[in-house]
Enzyme design. Structure first.
Site, PDB file in Angstrom:
ATOM      1  N   CYS A  60     -41.999  93.410  38.238  1.00  0.00           N
ATOM      2  CA  CYS A  60     -41.221  94.573  38.450  1.00  0.00           C
ATOM      3  C   CYS A  60     -41.097  95.368  40.178  1.00  0.00           C
ATOM      4  CB  CYS A  60     -41.258  95.489  37.676  1.00  0.00           C
ATOM      5  SG  CYS A  60     -43.007  97.174  38.540  1.00  0.00           S
ATOM      6  N   THR A 109     -29.962  91.306  35.218  1.00  0.00           N
ATOM      7  CA  THR A 109     -29.521  92.688  34.708  1.00  0.00           C
ATOM      8  C   THR A 109     -28.046  93.065  35.012  1.00  0.00           C
ATOM      9  OG1 THR A 109     -32.017  93.000  36.441  1.00  0.00           O
ATOM     10  CG2 THR A 109     -30.140  94.789  35.537  1.00  0.00           C
ATOM     11  N   SER A 115     -28.856  84.165  33.863  1.00  0.00           N
ATOM     12  CA  SER A 115     -29.632  84.436  35.433  1.00  0.00           C
ATOM     13  C   SER A 115     -29.928  82.637  35.832  1.00  0.00           C
ATOM     14  CB  SER A 115     -30.382  85.650  35.628  1.00  0.00           C
ATOM     15  OG  SER A 115     -31.138  85.300  36.657  1.00  0.00           O
TER      16      SER A 115
HETATM   17  N1  PLP Z   1     -33.276  89.601  31.082  1.00  0.00           N
HETATM   18  C1  PLP Z   1     -35.110  89.077  31.168  1.00  0.00           C
HETATM   19  C2  PLP Z   1     -34.997  88.370  29.958  1.00  0.00           C
HETATM   20  C3  PLP Z   1     -35.649  88.595  31.988  1.00  0.00           C
HETATM   21  O1  PLP Z   1     -36.420  87.447  31.742  1.00  0.00           O
HETATM   22  C4  PLP Z   1     -34.838  89.013  33.617  1.00  0.00           C
HETATM   23  C5  PLP Z   1     -35.590  88.348  34.511  1.00  0.00           C
HETATM   24  O2  PLP Z   1     -36.687  88.680  35.063  1.00  0.00           O
HETATM   25  C6  PLP Z   1     -33.123  89.700  33.732  1.00  0.00           C
HETATM   26  C7  PLP Z   1     -32.857  90.065  32.400  1.00  0.00           C
HETATM   27  C8  PLP Z   1     -32.482  90.075  34.746  1.00  0.00           C
HETATM   28  O3  PLP Z   1     -32.262  89.256  35.644  1.00  0.00           O
HETATM   29  P1  PLP Z   1     -32.058  89.055  36.635  1.00  0.00           P
HETATM   30  O4  PLP Z   1     -33.602  89.115  37.526  1.00  0.00           O
HETATM   31  O5  PLP Z   1     -31.379  88.134  37.454  1.00  0.00           O
HETATM   32  O6  PLP Z   1     -31.682  91.047  37.474  1.00  0.00           O
END
Ligand code: PLP
Length: 404
Positions: free
Chosen positions: A345, A89, A215
């Site tokens: 979520c 994120t 991530s």
């Molecule tokens: N982008 C994608 C495609 C994701 O699947 C996720 C998490 O589900 C994220 C970003 C966010 O990552 P994080 O959980 O490390 O903040």
């Protein structure tokens, strides 16, 4: 992975028949044992702050830089381009808010994770419609780039994910990068490779991208650590100010243990990729074919248009008419099978998926959709268990009239 619950001790070990089958690896996958082992000293006695001047601090800095090199190699950027973040994120937010030049607008596909979509909206940008399989077509992007130019708007960044978190659909990044180079030659290209990193060679897939988000908890590292990898010459303005860590691009004492665990997990994912991908793809194919055969009316959400679509090897996404997703998840959980509606979520509440809406999936079909995602430690017994339980649960739910 079958066991009482997904824990580090059962991750990767032989599954014991019984209680829980975890099929939500796209939400988060267990920490790989070697990553956990590598992290432990950095959570204990090796407590130096990498910004310090003494030996223990220098050791922490070295560990961080070693981890940086692994991320750099995996993403195809120089080590100095890697900014450790708190996860995907933050990496996505940093790319959109910190790399798009001031005075420009960002664009993204309509099926991005909210970490990109909301950041693009906040920066005054917009999303571009996708096709029925959820792919951003280069012609659609070119059209929006033209519209922006005609309106006197400069597009400073285009963000397109490597693979989608709900459906596993892989985007045609190379062709999109060409469309961007033609329609907005100065725009940066960002790709969210959070879901792709365990399965695809990111350095190759994202070769045309200027910025890549990762991530760790999606490939067997811990939660709370990720990275934004930027190509040489791509400036990233810090969104978090303070001590100037990460070459002034992300202040805050770095998560050394997290970075070490991320790097070990990433290295393992890369080393095992060929074998694990083949194994998981076969499991996924058996699961998908078995469910489509056993559940009357079940639809493969991505393939419903009939086109062959490039997808990650680990995701099955189905629409099950006459079923409510929430009820199905609860019933499957009672039978020990953990699946997901779509993206998880924070509230746990199920809202209509923007991805399925953008793909043109009718609302009544989307309301009965489910994602089953396998991971590096998934086993044949996981598939057997799901195949035994899901059709029965659907049948049970279909006996009760829908509340819609
Ligand atoms: N982008 C994608 C495609 C994701 O699947 C996720 C998490 O589900 C994220 C970003 C966010 O990552 P994080 O959980 O490390 O903040």
């Amino acid at each position: 992975m079958t066991g009482d619950r997904p824990s580090s001790s059962d991750a990767g070990s032989a599954p014991s028949a019984g209680a829980v089958t975890y099929l939500d690896h796209a939400a988060s996958t267990p920490v790989r044992p070697e990553a956990l082992e590598a992290m432990l000293p950095w959570l204990g006695v090796r407590c130096g702050n990498p910004s310090g001047a003494h030996r223990m601090a220098r050791e922490a800095r070295t560990a961080l830089d070693d981890a940086r090199e692994v991320v750099a190699e995996a993403t195809g950027v120089p080590p100095g381009g890697v900014v450790f973040t708190s996860g995907g994120t933050e990496a996505d937010n940093l790319a959109v808010a910190g790399a798009a030049p001031p005075g420009t607008i960002p664009l993204c596909s309509a099926v991005e994770h909210h970490a990109v979509l909301h950041a693009v909206e906040r920066a005054g940008g917009r999303s571009v419609p996708v096709d029925g399989a959820g792919r951003l077509q280069p012609s659609a992007l070119a059209g929006v780039l033209e519209e922006a130019a005609a309106a006197g708007l400069e597009v400073g960044l285009v963000s397109v994910m490597a693979a989608n978190n709900e459906t596993g659909v892989v985007q045609p990044l190379a062709a999109l990068a060409t469309a961007i180079a033609d329609g907005a030659p100065r725009a940066l290209v960002h790709t969210d490779a959070v879901q792709a990193a365990n399965w695809l060679d990111v350095a190759t897939v994202a070769v045309a991208a200027d910025l890549v988000s990762l991530s760790a908890h999606k490939f067997g590292g811990p939660k709370g650590i990720g990275a934004l990898a930027a190509r040489d010459g791509v400036a990233v303005r810090s969104q978090i100010v303070g001590g100037g860590q990460e070459r002034n691009r992300r202040s805050g004492t770095q998560n050394v243990a997290g970075a070490v665990g991320m790097a070990v997990a990433l290295r393992a994912a890369i080393d095992e990729r060929e074998v694990v991908t083949a194994r998981v793809r076969a499991l996924r194919d058996r699961l998908a074919a078995g469910l489509l055969a056993a559940v009357p009316g079940a639809l493969d959400t991505v393939a419903r248009g009939g086109d062959p679509v490039d997808r990650l090897p680990n995701v099955v996404h189905l629409c099950l008419p006459g079923v409510e997703t929430e009820a199905l998840i609860v019933l499957l959980e009672q039978d020990g099978v953990m699946v997901s509606a779509a993206a998880s979520c924070a509230s746990g509440a199920l809202e209509a998926s923007h991805v399925l809406t953008a793909m043109g999936v009718p609302a009544d079909l989307a309301a009965g959709s489910v994602r089953l995602s396998l991971g590096w430690c998934s086993t044949s017994s996981d598939v057997d268990h799901a195949l035994a339980v899901v059709p029965r649960a659907v049948e049970q739910l279909r006996r009760v009239p829908l509340r819609r």
